[in-house]
Write an enzyme that holds these catalytic residues in place. Structure first.
Site, short mmCIF file in Angstrom:
data_model
loop_
_atom_site.label_atom_id
_atom_site.label_comp_id
_atom_site.label_asym_id
_atom_site.label_seq_id
_atom_site.Cartn_x
_atom_site.Cartn_y
_atom_site.Cartn_z
CG ASP A 1 -1.47 5.14 7.59
OD1 ASP A 1 -0.76 4.58 6.73
OD2 ASP A 1 -1.15 5.20 8.79
CD GLU B 1 -0.31 3.02 14.75
OE1 GLU B 1 0.78 2.51 14.52
OE2 GLU B 1 -0.90 3.77 13.97
CE LYS C 1 -0.30 -6.49 12.52
NZ LYS C 1 0.80 -6.06 13.33
CG HIS D 1 -3.79 -2.03 8.32
ND1 HIS D 1 -3.22 -2.72 7.28
CD2 HIS D 1 -2.90 -1.05 8.63
CE1 HIS D 1 -2.04 -2.19 7.00
NE2 HIS D 1 -1.84 -1.17 7.78
CE LYS E 1 -0.79 0.90 4.87
NZ LYS E 1 -0.59 2.26 5.12
CE LYS F 1 0.06 6.89 12.58
NZ LYS F 1 0.64 5.56 12.46
#
Ligand code: BG6
Length: 518
Positions: A259, A240, A206, A264, A172, A364
């Site tokens: 993002d 995060e 994962k 995801h 990506k 974030k």
């Protein structure tokens, strides 16, 4: 409370006991001097060698502009492995055996002669699989994909039909909206079939994300509850603790929605909610994921105003240390309106999920780094213990802990020991580490192996990418370059803007912080 799971076979650290060793091949990394090669790709290949998962014979060619020899590239990578290998110290015997297969091809991506040199290098490996089975890893800017693909095709290295196999791996961002993703997809499939393209979303590599399907479709007890009759709502949190750091330039173009949500989070959501596939074939699984993404109710600009919250961090503190606001980060515009946080409510219009809200949030500089899916069940029809404990009994929940402390826990009510009728939520907890030992391969190890083996299950299909962009585009359209308002800022180190709590409160819900259970 700890569960103990009895296994027919002892738990092993093997990726799969039945996996066939993949065929010999050459892997060509375009843009090999970039960060990705040293941080992720080379450590992943090194560990695959260590675990004897690589083909009996293989070569890795780094293609980049800087002037290096095979030897100097190997030395550089060896140094970097000290920093980026997930296991330390680096095993010198494994490294030496691996390093013999590393070669460097100096060249400019636009220079036809460089591709000729690459072709000669591959031919020097013999006329068999090392020349014909080729994995092209495009660690370059997406704007360069089309040019590279055309060049490798012209150099006789990439065919839709012919001897051996050739595959293209891309990372990506797959475009920045639906139209650009479609253009990119057209370029990627100009000289290759869709089946030859591996679009990486590292979340699919994962272990715990892969376990979602295993958990759902190999346990009758949970699958029976997995629908609107039992589930009240679902929360997906990917938080995060880090800010954008030195990635401000990229982030200014992306923002949290592109993002994290486009890829995801929608991937995790589709695995949690898709219907059982007819088989484990890659296309069956991907068909179900696409079907699910297409069932997500489209958002109008009015829905976006009500159902999507964005945010941007201002200066605050993480672990007691002051951190700058987003607008003060390097390469970020001082009046930037880019979101570093998104929370949204999605509805899925199908028989299984009709009426169940799905809340997604990511950001974030939040208080912790954790990814968790929480399935919150409906309350009991009647609270028998209301006189003793009040009307609001804690409702049952299953949390799929994706990282860290990977595992699954079930939360239910239990009696507090003693003479009175006290009730309290308790937990049944399965921990990966406790059950299987610390087996934590990097996502890239699994994904590179699948790309070499030609199993497309863990890669994103063209229609998946495009459908996900449709969802994200409708949100961006709703924002319509409106500047952020005061309500949309949050202090670094907190759980996002207040509006995010309000989004759930409207329906009597509240965010649950991921639990750091061990
Ligand atoms: C990447 C994003 O795709 O995923 C980053 O570009 C983000 O911004 C990262 O930090 C998160 O991945 P992980 O594996 O650390 O959860």
């Amino acid at each position: 409370m700890n569960t103990s799971i009895s296994l027919e076979e002892p738990a092993t650290g093997n990726i799969s006991a039945e996996r066939k060793t993949p065929e010999p091949c050459s892997i060509i990394i375009f843009g090999a001097s970039g960060d990705l090669t040293a941080r992720k790709l080379i450590p992943a290949f090194y560990h695959l060698c260590r675990d004897k998962q690589m083909p009996a014979s293989f070569r890795v060619i780094g293609f980049a502009r800087r002037d290096k020899t095979d030897e100097s590239w190997r030395n550089e990578l060896r140094e970097e492995l000290n920093q980026f290998s997930r296991t330390q110290p680096v095993n010198e015997t494994v490294w030496k055996a691996f390093a013999k297969n590393l070669f460097y091809c100096r060249g400019d991506l636009n220079d036809t002669a460089a591709y000729k040199k690459l072709e000669e290098m591959l031919t020097s490996f013999g006329s068999g699989p090392l020349r014909e089975n080729l994995l092209f890893y495009l660690a370059t800017q997406p704007s360069q994909f089309g040019g590279v693909i055309e060049q490798i095709h012209r150099a006789g290295l990439l065919h839709k039909e012919g001897a051996g196999w050739q595959r293209i791996v891309v990372e990506k961002p797959f475009g920045h909206d639906l139209a650009s993703a479609q253009t990119l997809n057209r370029e990627l499939t100009r000289y290759a079939h869709e089946q030859q393209v591996c679009r990486i979303d590292h979340y699919l590599g994962k272990e715990t994300v892969q376990n979602i399907l295993m958990f759902r479709f190999s346990n009758s007890v949970f699958e029976k509850l997995w629908n609107r009759n039992s589930v009240d709502h679902v929360q997906v949190t990917v938080s995060e603790k880090i800010g954008v750091g030195d990635r401000g330039g990229y982030y200014e173009e992306a923002g949290a929605l592109r993002d994290m949500v486009q890829n995801h989070m929608l991937q995790v959501l589709s695995l949690v909610t898709m219907e059982p596939p007819v088989s484990l074939a890659a296309e069956s699984i991907r068909d179900e994921k696409v079907k699910l993404l297409k069932s997500i109710r489209a958002l109008t600009p009015e829905d976006v105003a009500k159902q999507v919250v964005r945010g941007q961090y201002f200066a605050g503190a993480i672990n007691g240390k002051p951190v700058p606001g987003y607008r003060q980060e390097p390469k970020v515009k001082p009046d930037s309106n880019v979101e570093t946080y998104v929370a949204l409510k999605l509805l899925i219009d199908n028989w299984r999920w009709s009426g169940v809200p799905f809340y997604l949030r990511t950001g974030k500089n939040l208080p912790m780094s954790a990814s968790e899916v929480r399935i919150q069940f409906r309350p009991t029809p009647h609270v028998l213990f209301a006189a003793e404990c009040g009307q609001n009994l804690d409702t049952n929940a299953i949390a799929l802990r994706l990282q860290p402390n990977e595992g699954i826990y079930l939360r239910f009510n239990g009696k507090v020991p003693g003479m009175s009728l006290g009730v309290r939520p308790v937990r049944m907890h399965f921990s990966y580490d406790a059950e299987f030992g610390a087996y934590t391969p990097e996502a890239y190890e699994r994904l590179l192996l699948e790309a070499i083996a030609g199993d497309a299950t863990l890669f994103i299909r063209r229609d998946e990418v495009e459908t996900a962009w449709q969802i994200v585009d409708s949100i961006r359209k709703g924002w319509d370059s409106k500047p952020l308002t005061n309500r949309e800022f949050y202090s670094a180190g907190t759980w996002g803007p207040v509006a995010s709590d309000d989004l759930l409160a409207q329906a009597g819900h509240a965010w649950h912080e991921p639990q750091m259970v061990k």
